[in-house]
Design a protein around this motif. Structure first.
Motif, mmCIF file in Angstrom:
data_model
loop_
_atom_site.group_PDB
_atom_site.id
_atom_site.type_symbol
_atom_site.label_atom_id
_atom_site.label_comp_id
_atom_site.label_asym_id
_atom_site.label_seq_id
_atom_site.Cartn_x
_atom_site.Cartn_y
_atom_site.Cartn_z
ATOM 1 N N GLY A 51 -3.499 -4.074 -9.052
ATOM 2 C CA GLY A 51 -2.375 -3.178 -8.811
ATOM 3 C C GLY A 51 -1.105 -3.810 -9.366
ATOM 4 N N ARG A 60 0.856 -1.200 0.000
ATOM 5 C CA ARG A 60 0.000 0.000 0.000
ATOM 6 C C ARG A 60 0.880 1.233 0.000
ATOM 7 N N PHE A 99 0.942 4.551 -7.053
ATOM 8 C CA PHE A 99 1.075 3.171 -7.518
ATOM 9 C C PHE A 99 0.488 3.068 -8.916
HETATM 10 P P1 ATP Z 1 -7.523 -1.533 -0.341
HETATM 11 O O1 ATP Z 1 -8.816 -1.999 0.292
HETATM 12 O O2 ATP Z 1 -6.390 -2.518 -0.159
HETATM 13 O O3 ATP Z 1 -7.154 -0.136 -0.009
HETATM 14 P P2 ATP Z 1 -9.085 -0.923 -2.606
HETATM 15 O O4 ATP Z 1 -10.185 -1.912 -2.472
HETATM 16 O O5 ATP Z 1 -9.279 0.475 -2.220
HETATM 17 O O6 ATP Z 1 -7.766 -1.508 -1.880
HETATM 18 P P3 ATP Z 1 -9.287 -0.764 -5.424
HETATM 19 O O7 ATP Z 1 -9.762 0.602 -5.458
HETATM 20 O O8 ATP Z 1 -10.254 -1.885 -5.623
HETATM 21 O O9 ATP Z 1 -8.500 -1.009 -4.060
HETATM 22 O O10 ATP Z 1 -8.043 -0.908 -6.398
HETATM 23 C C1 ATP Z 1 -7.793 -2.117 -7.087
HETATM 24 C C2 ATP Z 1 -6.407 -2.623 -6.814
HETATM 25 O O11 ATP Z 1 -5.442 -1.591 -6.873
HETATM 26 C C3 ATP Z 1 -6.207 -3.245 -5.441
HETATM 27 O O12 ATP Z 1 -6.661 -4.575 -5.393
HETATM 28 C C4 ATP Z 1 -4.695 -3.162 -5.302
HETATM 29 O O13 ATP Z 1 -4.057 -4.208 -6.016
HETATM 30 C C5 ATP Z 1 -4.380 -1.846 -5.995
HETATM 31 N N1 ATP Z 1 -4.276 -0.762 -5.014
HETATM 32 C C6 ATP Z 1 -5.258 -0.008 -4.501
HETATM 33 N N2 ATP Z 1 -4.786 0.899 -3.634
HETATM 34 C C7 ATP Z 1 -3.436 0.718 -3.603
HETATM 35 C C8 ATP Z 1 -2.371 1.340 -2.893
HETATM 36 N N3 ATP Z 1 -2.596 2.356 -2.081
HETATM 37 N N4 ATP Z 1 -1.118 0.885 -3.108
HETATM 38 C C9 ATP Z 1 -0.861 -0.130 -3.954
HETATM 39 N N5 ATP Z 1 -1.833 -0.751 -4.662
HETATM 40 C C10 ATP Z 1 -3.106 -0.354 -4.484
#
Ligand code: ATP
Length: 448
Positions: free
Chosen positions: A305, A188, A192
Motif C-alpha cells: 500500500g 486503513r 487508497f
Molecule cells: P488488511 O488485512 O490490513 O486489511 P489485506 O491483507 O486485506 O490488508 P491486501 O489485500 O493484501 O491487504 O493488500 C495489500 C496491501 O495493500 C496491504 O498490505 C496494505 O499495505 C494495503 N492495503 C490494503 N487494504 C488497505 C486499506 N483499506 N487502506 C490502506 N491500505 C490498504
C-alpha cells in the motif's frame, strides 16, 4: 531513537506542515478520507517512484501497466470477489452501528450495550452504476485491487512485450474497499493506492520465487531507511489464507498501534488465470519457447500500500531530540523520499541578500525540489525544514555577497560546510547521493 511514536504526533505534524489534511475539512471531514498537501504529494510521488525504479526500471523481467478502475463485472465474479470478498458483520438492534463480528466480544454492542444481530456477510466492494440507467444491468464495481487488471491483460502484455517467463507485470493505482473498521490515520482507509506486481512463473518454481520476493521486498524497506528491528515477517496460517492463496507472508511493521501488516506477498498459484480462462472462454496459458511445453503460470504477488508505506516511513523517520536545551523535531527521511531536497534560506529578508538568494534558488530548482523561505528567524526556518525532513539547507549571509560562498547545513548531524556558489548544484547532488560531509576542513576554512 524510540521504536514507537504516538500516532497523534504524526497526525499533528502532517497537518501542521502540509503533508496530510482531513478530506473535505471545511465541511467537517469525511470519515477516514485524507488529502495529501504540498509536502505529502511530494512524499507520495517519491515513494511510488522508488518502488517503480526498484520493481520495473532496474530489472529486465518486469514491465508496467496502468489499467482502468472500473472493469467488466464478470472480472469480479471470476476472481471470487463477488462471493468471497466479504467480512462477517453484526448490527446493534438499538443504535444500528455495525461491527466486524471478530472485533466484538460477546453479544453486546460496544457502543450502547444493545443486543447484536447474528453475523451477516458484507461485501467490501463499492458499487456504482454505469450509464444513465440505474439498475441491475448497469452495476459496476470500483476495483478493490489492481491485480485483476493485470491478469486480464496477461495475454496482451506477453505478446507485445516479447518477454519470456518468469515475467512480472507492475501496476500502481487507486483501489477502493468499503472497510467496516477503517482508521489509524492513513493505515486503513476506504480509498487508497496499491503498488502491485504479479510475477508469472513456471509451476514448480513458485516456492523459490516466493522466498525470493519476500526477501526483496523486506530489503526494499530497509534500503529506504526503515529500521530492521521495526520490521518482521509473518507466514499466514492455513486457516487465514485468502481463497486464492497457496501460501502468503506479511511484512509487518511496528506501527504506533502495534505490529501490523505493511505488505503481503502471496503465492496465488494458477487461480486467477484459470478462473479468467474459464469465465471468459479465452485461453490464458504460456508456451515455453525452448521446450515447447504449454502451461498455466503460477503467480507470486508482492502487494504493498502506498499510503501504509508512507505512514511507516513517517513513523520510522520521526524523532524528537534535545539540541542545546531546545526540543528539535526532525524527520530523518531517506534522501530519495524527502519532499524537499534543499532549502534556500537568506539569513534575513534583506534587499542586498534577496537577489543573490533568488539566483541560488533558480540555480538549484531545475535539478531538485527546492524550497525558498525568507520569512521569520533563521532558527524557526531551520526547524520547519527539519520537521519536513529536508536533508540540506543552503544559507546565504552577508559574507556570501563578498566571497560568493554559501553554507550548507545537514539535517541529521547539523554539521555545516562552506562551499562556492559556482557548481553548488553538483555539491548538493553528491551529498544527496550520500557523499560524506567534510565538515572539519571546510568549516574551519570559513573561520579563518
Ligand atoms: P488488511 O488485512 O490490513 O486489511 P489485506 O491483507 O486485506 O490488508 P491486501 O489485500 O493484501 O491487504 O493488500 C495489500 C496491501 O495493500 C496491504 O498490505 C496494505 O499495505 C494495503 N492495503 C490494503 N487494504 C488497505 C486499506 N483499506 N487502506 C490502506 N491500505 C490498504
Amino acid at each position: 531513537m524510540p521504536a514507537k511514536v504516538d500516532m497523534d504526533k504524526i497526525v499533528s505534524l502532517c497537518k501542521r506542515r502540509g503533508f496530510i489534511f482531513p478530506s473535505s475539512e471545511i465541511y467537517g471531514g469525511l470519515a477516514s478520507c485524507w488529502d495529501y498537501g504540498p509536502m505529502g504529494v511530494e512524499l507520495k510521488r517519491n515513494v511510488k517512484e522508488a518502488w517503480w525504479k526498484t520493481m520495473v526500471q532496474d530489472r529486465d523481467d518486469v514491465v508496467g501497466l496502468d489499467t482502468s478502475i472500473m472493469m467488466h463485472p464478470g472480472v469480479w465474479a471470476a476472481s471470487g470477489h463477488i462471493d468471497n470478498f466479504t467480512d462477517p458483520l453484526v448490527e446493534c438492534k438499538s443504535c444500528h452501528l455495525r461491527w466486524r463480528a471478530d472485533a466484538v466480544e460477546g453479544k453486546k454492542c460496544p457502543q450502547c450495550s444493545g443486543e447484536l444481530t447474528e453475523p451477516r456477510m458484507f461485501n467490501l466492494m463499492f458499487k456504482t452504476f454505469m450509464g444513465p440507467v440505474e439498475g441491475e444491468g448497469s452495476i459496476v464495481y470500483l476495483r478493490p485491487e489492481t491485480a485483476q487488471g493485470i491478469f486480464v491483460n496477461f495475454e496482451n502484455v506477453v505478446t507485445t512485450s516479447r518477454k519470456k517467463l518468469p515475467l512480472g507485470i507492475a501496476q500502481i493505482g487507486k483501489s477502493f474497499r468499503n472497510e467496516i473498521t477503517p482508521g489509524n490515520f492513513i493505515f486503513r482507509t476506504r480509498e487508497f493506492e496499491h503498488m502491485e506486481v504479479e510475477y508469472f512463473v513456471k509451476p514448480g518454481t513458485d516456492e523459490k520465487w516466493l522466498d525470493y520476493w519476500v526477501k526483496e521486498r523486506f530489503d526494499w524497506y530497509v534500503k529506504l531507511g526503515i529500521k530492521k528491528e521495526n520490521l518482521r515477517l509473518r507466514q499466514h496460517g492455513k486457516d487465514e489464507l485468502a481463497h486464492y492463496a497457496r501460501d502468503c507472508y506479511d511484512i509487518e511493521y511496528l506501527f504506533p498501534m502495534g505490529w501490523s501488516e505493511l505488505e503481503g506477498i502471496a503465492n496465488r498459484g494458477d487461480f486467477d488465470l484459470t478462473q479468467h480462462a474459464k469465465c471468459s472462454g479465452k485461453e490464458l496459458s504460456y508456451r515455453d519457447a525452448e521446450g515447447g511445453e504449454k502451461y498455466v503460470p503460477y503467480v507470486i504477488e508482492p502487494s504493498a500500500g502506498v499510503d501504509r508505506s508512507i505512514l511507516a516511513f513517517l513513523v520510522d523517520a520521526y524523532e524528537e531530540e534535545d539540541v542545546e536545551g531546545e526540543k528539535r523535531t526532525v524527520l530523518h527521511l531517506h534522501h530519495s523520499l524527502a519532499p524537499i531536497k534543499v532549502a534556500v534560506l537568506p539569513l534575513s529578508r534583506n534587499e542586498k541578500l534577496t537577489p543573490l538568494a533568488k539566483e541560488v534558488f533558480r540555480q538549484l530548482c531545475p535539478k531538485f525540489m527546492t524550497d525558498y523561505d525568507d520569512s521569520q528567524s533563521i532558527g524557526r526556518r531551520y526547524r520547519r525544514q527539519d520537521e519536513i525532513g529536508t536533508p540540506f539547507c543552503v544559507t546565504i549571509d552577508f559574507e556570501s555577497l563578498e566571497d560568493k560562498q554559501v553554507t550548507i547545513r545537514e539535517r541529521d548531524s547539523l554539521a555545516q560546510i562552506r562551499v562556492p556558489i559556482e557548481g553548488l548544484e553538483h555539491v548538493v547532488e553528491a551529498k544527496l547521493k550520500g557523499e560524506a560531509f567534510d565538515a572539519s576542513t571546510l568549516w574551519a576554512t570559513r573561520q579563518k
